[in-house]
Motif scaffolding. Sequence first.
Motif, PDB file in Angstrom:
ATOM      1  N   SER A 252      -5.232   1.030  -4.718  1.00  0.00           N
ATOM      2  CA  SER A 252      -5.180   2.352  -5.341  1.00  0.00           C
ATOM      3  C   SER A 252      -5.820   2.325  -6.724  1.00  0.00           C
ATOM      4  CB  SER A 252      -3.734   2.829  -5.463  1.00  0.00           C
ATOM      5  OG  SER A 252      -3.036   2.036  -6.416  1.00  0.00           O
TER       6      SER A 252
ATOM      7  N   GLU B  41       0.803  -1.218   0.000  1.00  0.00           N
ATOM      8  CA  GLU B  41       0.000   0.000   0.000  1.00  0.00           C
ATOM      9  C   GLU B  41       0.842   1.277   0.000  1.00  0.00           C
ATOM     10  OE1 GLU B  41      -2.821  -0.186   3.159  1.00  0.00           O
ATOM     11  OE2 GLU B  41      -3.898  -1.898   2.297  1.00  0.00           O
TER      12      GLU B  41
ATOM     13  N   ALA C  25       0.124   0.290  -5.897  1.00  0.00           N
ATOM     14  CA  ALA C  25      -0.233   0.081  -4.499  1.00  0.00           C
ATOM     15  C   ALA C  25      -1.604  -0.588  -4.401  1.00  0.00           C
ATOM     16  CB  ALA C  25      -0.246   1.405  -3.748  1.00  0.00           C
TER      17      ALA C  25
ATOM     18  N   SER D 208       3.621   1.705  -1.679  1.00  0.00           N
ATOM     19  CA  SER D 208       4.385   1.802  -2.919  1.00  0.00           C
ATOM     20  C   SER D 208       3.895   2.965  -3.787  1.00  0.00           C
ATOM     21  CB  SER D 208       4.267   0.494  -3.707  1.00  0.00           C
ATOM     22  OG  SER D 208       4.879   0.618  -4.975  1.00  0.00           O
TER      23      SER D 208
END
Length: 206
Positions: free
Chosen positions: A65, A56, A62, A58
């Motif tokens: 996202s 999450e 993610a 990243s």
Amino acid sequence: MKRALVVIDVQNEYVSGNLPIGYPNVDHSLKNIAAAMDAAAEAGIPVVIIQHAAPEASPIFARGSDGFALHEIVTSRPYDHLVEKTLASSFALTGLADWLATHEIDTLAIVGYMTQNCDESTARDAMDRGFAVEFLSDATGTLAMSNRVGALTAEELHRAVLVVMQSHFASVGTTSEWIDAVRGGASLEKPNIFSSTEAGREAARA
């Protein structure tokens, strides 16, 4: 020959996110991905969707996202199997190989993103596992790269990978050529490392 169409990482990250595809034009490649999926459905060819996931925190892919989400060009079409991956090759730490074996698939047609990363990694892995591989030149794509070693435009990088694929790892063709082959029960031109290197030597001497 029993084909499957493998649609790799056609996610929002590559369209409206932090990794915008530069070449071929992303609208063009998305249109061709849609055409390949439609042709596969028409021909009864299984469609496998690959979705890349990162933690999450990243900056790319993610989990949860908008960038992680599959693009609507994929979600608006039917598919037979969904694989989530965390590494470059679609085979790495996934059940893809088992699913393909269960369905007696021997030929993989690859579309999606990025050309030199997850597409190429999957193609090389597939060849080593005994699959015939088809690589759709205008239904894949990448973006420019620059680091301490040098820089490449998106077009240079994409074209270089296509040449390498056709030399040994995959049969490279356009989406239109692939659809014609599917409808005619034919194969794309097989890769040949000797003829590719021989032609390269001749070009260098010219």
